[in-house]
Every structure is written in structure tokens, then in C-alpha cells.
Write a protein that holds these residues in place. Structure first.
Motif, PDB file in Angstrom:
ATOM      1  N   PHE A  63       0.831  -1.201   0.000  1.00 39.30           N
ATOM      2  CA  PHE A  63       0.000   0.000   0.000  1.00 39.30           C
ATOM      3  C   PHE A  63       0.867   1.253   0.000  1.00 39.30           C
ATOM      4  O   PHE A  63       1.947   1.275   0.600  1.00 39.30           O
ATOM      5  CB  PHE A  63      -0.913   0.026   1.241  1.00 39.30           C
ATOM      6  CG  PHE A  63      -1.842  -1.142   1.356  1.00 39.30           C
ATOM      7  CD1 PHE A  63      -2.872  -1.321   0.448  1.00 39.30           C
ATOM      8  CD2 PHE A  63      -1.680  -2.077   2.374  1.00 39.30           C
ATOM      9  CE1 PHE A  63      -3.738  -2.410   0.557  1.00 39.30           C
ATOM     10  CE2 PHE A  63      -2.541  -3.144   2.500  1.00 39.30           C
ATOM     11  CZ  PHE A  63      -3.575  -3.317   1.584  1.00 39.30           C
ATOM     12  N   SER A  64       0.379   2.296  -0.663  1.00 40.08           N
ATOM     13  CA  SER A  64       1.053   3.589  -0.610  1.00 40.08           C
ATOM     14  C   SER A  64       0.958   4.152   0.811  1.00 40.08           C
ATOM     15  O   SER A  64       0.141   3.690   1.626  1.00 40.08           O
ATOM     16  CB  SER A  64       0.411   4.572  -1.588  1.00 40.08           C
ATOM     17  OG  SER A  64      -0.916   4.887  -1.161  1.00 40.08           O
ATOM     18  N   LYS A  65       1.769   5.165   1.112  1.00 36.90           N
ATOM     19  CA  LYS A  65       1.747   5.769   2.437  1.00 36.90           C
ATOM     20  C   LYS A  65       0.370   6.317   2.759  1.00 36.90           C
ATOM     21  O   LYS A  65      -0.146   6.141   3.872  1.00 36.90           O
ATOM     22  CB  LYS A  65       2.785   6.888   2.515  1.00 36.90           C
ATOM     23  CG  LYS A  65       2.839   7.585   3.862  1.00 36.90           C
ATOM     24  CD  LYS A  65       3.888   8.677   3.881  1.00 36.90           C
ATOM     25  CE  LYS A  65       3.898   9.395   5.224  1.00 36.90           C
ATOM     26  NZ  LYS A  65       4.917  10.490   5.249  1.00 36.90           N
ATOM     27  N   ALA A  68      -2.071   3.395   3.339  1.00 37.87           N
ATOM     28  CA  ALA A  68      -1.712   2.715   4.588  1.00 37.87           C
ATOM     29  C   ALA A  68      -2.178   3.529   5.793  1.00 37.87           C
ATOM     30  O   ALA A  68      -2.710   2.969   6.768  1.00 37.87           O
ATOM     31  CB  ALA A  68      -0.202   2.487   4.649  1.00 37.87           C
ATOM     32  N   ASN A  69      -1.991   4.834   5.750  1.00 40.42           N
ATOM     33  CA  ASN A  69      -2.439   5.691   6.852  1.00 40.42           C
ATOM     34  C   ASN A  69      -3.960   5.650   7.003  1.00 40.42           C
ATOM     35  O   ASN A  69      -4.494   5.634   8.126  1.00 40.42           O
ATOM     36  CB  ASN A  69      -1.983   7.137   6.616  1.00 40.42           C
ATOM     37  CG  ASN A  69      -0.486   7.301   6.775  1.00 40.42           C
ATOM     38  OD1 ASN A  69       0.189   6.463   7.380  1.00 40.42           O
ATOM     39  ND2 ASN A  69       0.052   8.378   6.233  1.00 40.42           N
ATOM     40  N   HIS A  70      -4.668   5.626   5.868  1.00 34.86           N
ATOM     41  CA  HIS A  70      -6.130   5.540   5.902  1.00 34.86           C
ATOM     42  C   HIS A  70      -6.584   4.214   6.504  1.00 34.86           C
ATOM     43  O   HIS A  70      -7.501   4.177   7.344  1.00 34.86           O
ATOM     44  CB  HIS A  70      -6.691   5.693   4.492  1.00 34.86           C
ATOM     45  CG  HIS A  70      -8.170   5.475   4.415  1.00 34.86           C
ATOM     46  ND1 HIS A  70      -9.100   6.356   4.925  1.00 34.86           N
ATOM     47  CD2 HIS A  70      -8.893   4.433   3.890  1.00 34.86           C
ATOM     48  CE1 HIS A  70     -10.319   5.878   4.731  1.00 34.86           C
ATOM     49  NE2 HIS A  70     -10.228   4.727   4.099  1.00 34.86           N
ATOM     50  N   LEU A  75      -8.816   0.790  10.973  1.00 34.74           N
ATOM     51  CA  LEU A  75      -8.651  -0.305  11.930  1.00 34.74           C
ATOM     52  C   LEU A  75      -8.759   0.186  13.368  1.00 34.74           C
ATOM     53  O   LEU A  75      -9.252  -0.545  14.247  1.00 34.74           O
ATOM     54  CB  LEU A  75      -7.307  -1.006  11.704  1.00 34.74           C
ATOM     55  CG  LEU A  75      -7.182  -1.809  10.409  1.00 34.74           C
ATOM     56  CD1 LEU A  75      -5.770  -2.373  10.270  1.00 34.74           C
ATOM     57  CD2 LEU A  75      -8.208  -2.926  10.343  1.00 34.74           C
ATOM     58  N   GLU A  76      -8.309   1.404  13.613  1.00 32.04           N
ATOM     59  CA  GLU A  76      -8.418   1.971  14.964  1.00 32.04           C
ATOM     60  C   GLU A  76      -9.886   2.083  15.380  1.00 32.04           C
ATOM     61  O   GLU A  76     -10.211   1.986  16.567  1.00 32.04           O
ATOM     62  CB  GLU A  76      -7.758   3.355  15.009  1.00 32.04           C
ATOM     63  CG  GLU A  76      -6.247   3.324  14.903  1.00 32.04           C
ATOM     64  CD  GLU A  76      -5.557   2.893  16.193  1.00 32.04           C
ATOM     65  OE1 GLU A  76      -4.963   3.742  16.864  1.00 32.04           O
ATOM     66  OE2 GLU A  76      -5.615   1.679  16.530  1.00 32.04           O
ATOM     67  N   GLU A  77     -10.768   2.260  14.417  1.00 32.29           N
ATOM     68  CA  GLU A  77     -12.193   2.373  14.712  1.00 32.29           C
ATOM     69  C   GLU A  77     -12.890   1.016  14.773  1.00 32.29           C
ATOM     70  O   GLU A  77     -13.881   0.853  15.499  1.00 32.29           O
ATOM     71  CB  GLU A  77     -12.873   3.239  13.649  1.00 32.29           C
ATOM     72  CG  GLU A  77     -12.376   4.685  13.603  1.00 32.29           C
ATOM     73  CD  GLU A  77     -13.028   5.477  12.484  1.00 32.29           C
ATOM     74  OE1 GLU A  77     -13.915   4.914  11.790  1.00 32.29           O
ATOM     75  OE2 GLU A  77     -12.649   6.649  12.291  1.00 32.29           O
ATOM     76  N   VAL A 177       1.233  -7.928   7.240  1.00 31.42           N
ATOM     77  CA  VAL A 177       1.031  -6.564   6.746  1.00 31.42           C
ATOM     78  C   VAL A 177       1.279  -5.589   7.895  1.00 31.42           C
ATOM     79  O   VAL A 177       0.726  -5.755   8.989  1.00 31.42           O
ATOM     80  CB  VAL A 177      -0.395  -6.373   6.193  1.00 31.42           C
ATOM     81  CG1 VAL A 177      -0.631  -4.917   5.806  1.00 31.42           C
ATOM     82  CG2 VAL A 177      -0.627  -7.286   5.000  1.00 31.42           C
ATOM     83  N   SER A 178       2.114  -4.579   7.648  1.00 34.67           N
ATOM     84  CA  SER A 178       2.463  -3.596   8.669  1.00 34.67           C
ATOM     85  C   SER A 178       1.893  -2.230   8.325  1.00 34.67           C
ATOM     86  O   SER A 178       2.016  -1.758   7.201  1.00 34.67           O
ATOM     87  CB  SER A 178       3.991  -3.497   8.810  1.00 34.67           C
ATOM     88  OG  SER A 178       4.529  -4.719   9.270  1.00 34.67           O
ATOM     89  N   LEU A 179       1.279  -1.590   9.315  1.00 38.03           N
ATOM     90  CA  LEU A 179       0.725  -0.254   9.167  1.00 38.03           C
ATOM     91  C   LEU A 179       1.185   0.604  10.345  1.00 38.03           C
ATOM     92  O   LEU A 179       1.182   0.138  11.483  1.00 38.03           O
ATOM     93  CB  LEU A 179      -0.808  -0.302   9.136  1.00 38.03           C
ATOM     94  CG  LEU A 179      -1.445  -1.166   8.041  1.00 38.03           C
ATOM     95  CD1 LEU A 179      -2.941  -1.318   8.299  1.00 38.03           C
ATOM     96  CD2 LEU A 179      -1.192  -0.579   6.666  1.00 38.03           C
ATOM     97  N   GLY A 180       1.576   1.840  10.067  1.00 41.48           N
ATOM     98  CA  GLY A 180       2.020   2.715  11.136  1.00 41.48           C
ATOM     99  C   GLY A 180       3.525   2.816  11.218  1.00 41.48           C
ATOM    100  O   GLY A 180       4.231   2.734  10.206  1.00 41.48           O
TER     101      GLY A 180
END
Length: 252
Positions: A63-65, A68-70, A75-77, A177-180
Motif C-alpha cells: 500500500f502507498s503511504k 496505509a495511513n487511511h 482499523l483503529e475504529e 502486513v504492517s501499518l504505522g
């Protein structure tokens, strides 16, 4: 500390393909090339190969930055993390609090047992389904379960272990998959652990960046332990998703 990284072309057996091309018409040539471009993965991205003695991994930016941020915010929600007894693990007969937040999602009725605790999969959320499908489209592999780990900062960590539970399909890679926030991911060979290690094998370090996908292929989890060590300089959170395929009816 060494990293074994080579570019992956995404095209198998190029020499054999060229021999076929000489015997076909221009139209047939085009068809052959399109088939070959499918390669090992169904939706090619610029893959890097990470290899060592018994270690076989593929790494890419999925994923693009911005995306990925979106996805991180979504996921936080959506994700509901375990609390109480479900937020603990059993190691060598003792019970410990997990040094990170954790949740399990997947197909209806699936359970996954690790570190002495059996967890029931919650139903897929829309964002987890979207990420799962993106991984499937890219790798050609299907997954029915995901383990979600949330690290609030560099103090949250994961100890050395292998994902070698009996209910996991040995033919299916584990897709991470890594996000953040980026974090270091360390591989250590089973024969090079502890004070009385039998072999001198250097550990392998991979930086898992925002939006990245790491495929741990067989036989990696047979020979190599992996961990996410403490990094005190990291102040931002990270969410990691490890997609797996659980075999129904497999004894634990």
C-alpha cells in the motif's frame, strides 16, 4: 547483522519461455508472455527476496503511504482487542500479560491456539476483508484467519517464537502486513539461539515499514524464530496483521 535481499523478477523460467516463443506466431508470443508475467504472484509488485539457510521470505510495499495511513485509521475504529484473561499468554507454566494489544478475526467458527490459549475468531471487519483480499490478489494465496497486534510505541514488543502450530496449513505462507510506525523484525536460526548454540549463524533483520507485506514461506518457521524487539526511540503506534490459513479439523 546481515540482510539477505535480492530483487525478484516475478517471471519464472525466462529461458524456457524464450525457446517457446521462437516456435510461435506473433499473436501466440504475446499470449505466452502475458501468461508468464503472472509469475509466482497473481498481481506482481516489486518484490525483494530475503534468503538464508532455511529462510525464505518475500517483501514488498503493498500500500502507498496515503492508503496505509487511511487503513490504519479505519482499523483503529473497527478492531476490538482482547481484555482480561484473553490478553494473557502461558509460557513455561506461568501466565503473563501480552506486551501489546491483540485480536483475532476470521471465518465463522475458527479457533486458533498458541501460547497455551485458544482464541475464537471474530467476524471479519470491512477493512480487514479489504486488506485480506488485497493480499490474496497480490500473492494468489487465500487466508481464513488474521491475528492483529497493536503496538502503542517502541516499548510494546513480541518475543522470539515460531508460528508452527499444527492447525496452520504448512503449504500456505504467513502474510504479515504492517501499518504505522516502522519496526525492526529479527530472525534467528534455531541452532544459533542461547549460550550453548550449536552453530554460528548471523541473525537477519528486516525493517517492516508502513504499508509493507512480508511473506514467510515454508520452511522458514521450521528453522527460524522471529521477534519484534523493544525500540525505546519509537513513540508512534503500529498495527500488524498476520494472515494465516487454518486447516479445519486439524488436531492441535
Amino acid at each position: 547483522m546481515e540482510k539477505f535481499v535480492n530483487k525478484r523478477s516475478g517471471i519464472n523460467d525466462a529461458k524456457s519461455s524464450r525457446k517457446k516463443i521462437k516456435l510461435e506466431s506473433d499473436e501466440r508470443i504475446k499470449e505466452e508472455e502475458e501468461e508468464e508475467e503472472e509469475g509466482v504472484f497473481s498481481h506482481p509488485v516489486p518484490w525483494q527476496k530475503i534468503e538464508a539457510d532455511g529462510l525464505d521470505c518475500d517483501y514488498a510495499l503493498l500500500f502507498s503511504k496515503e492508503e496505509a495511513n487511511h487503513l490504519f485509521k479505519q482499523l483503529e475504529e473497527e478492531v476490538v482487542y482482547s481484555t482480561g484473561e484473553e490478553a494473557k499468554v502461558q509460557l513455561f507454566g506461568k501466565v503473563y500479560n501480552i506486551p501489546r494489544k491483540q485480536a483475532t478475526y476470521g471465518d465463522a467458527g475458527l479457533t486458533y491456539t498458541y501460547s497455551g490459549v485458544t482464541r475464537l475468531a471474530r467476524p471479519w471487519t470491512p477493512t480487514l476483508e479489504y486488506i485480506r483480499d488485497a493480499v490474496t490478489k497480490t500473492t494468489g494465496q487465500t487466508f481464513n484467519f488474521v491475528l492483529v497486534n497493536r503496538y502503542k510505541d517502541g516499548q510494546d514488543h513480541m518475543g522470539e517464537h515460531r508460528d508452527d502450530e499444527k492447525e496452520l496449513d504448512p503449504l500456505c505462507p504467513i502474510a504479515s502486513v504492517s501499518l504505522g510506525s516502522p519496526r525492526d523484525f529479527i530472525f534467528r536460526h534455531r541452532d544459533a539461539r542461547g549460550k550453548h548454540s550449536r552453530r554460528q549463524i548471523k541473525r537477519v533483520k528486516v525493517e517492516l515499514v508502513n504499508g509493507s507485506l512480508l511473506l514467510m514461506n515454508s520452511p522458514t518457521n521450521t528453522f527460524w524464530y522471529h521477534s519484534l524487539p523493544v525500540r525505546k526511540n519509537i513513540s508512534l503506534p503500529r498495527i500488524n496483521l498476520t494472515f494465516r490459513r487454518i486447516l479445519l479439523g486439524r488436531k492441535k
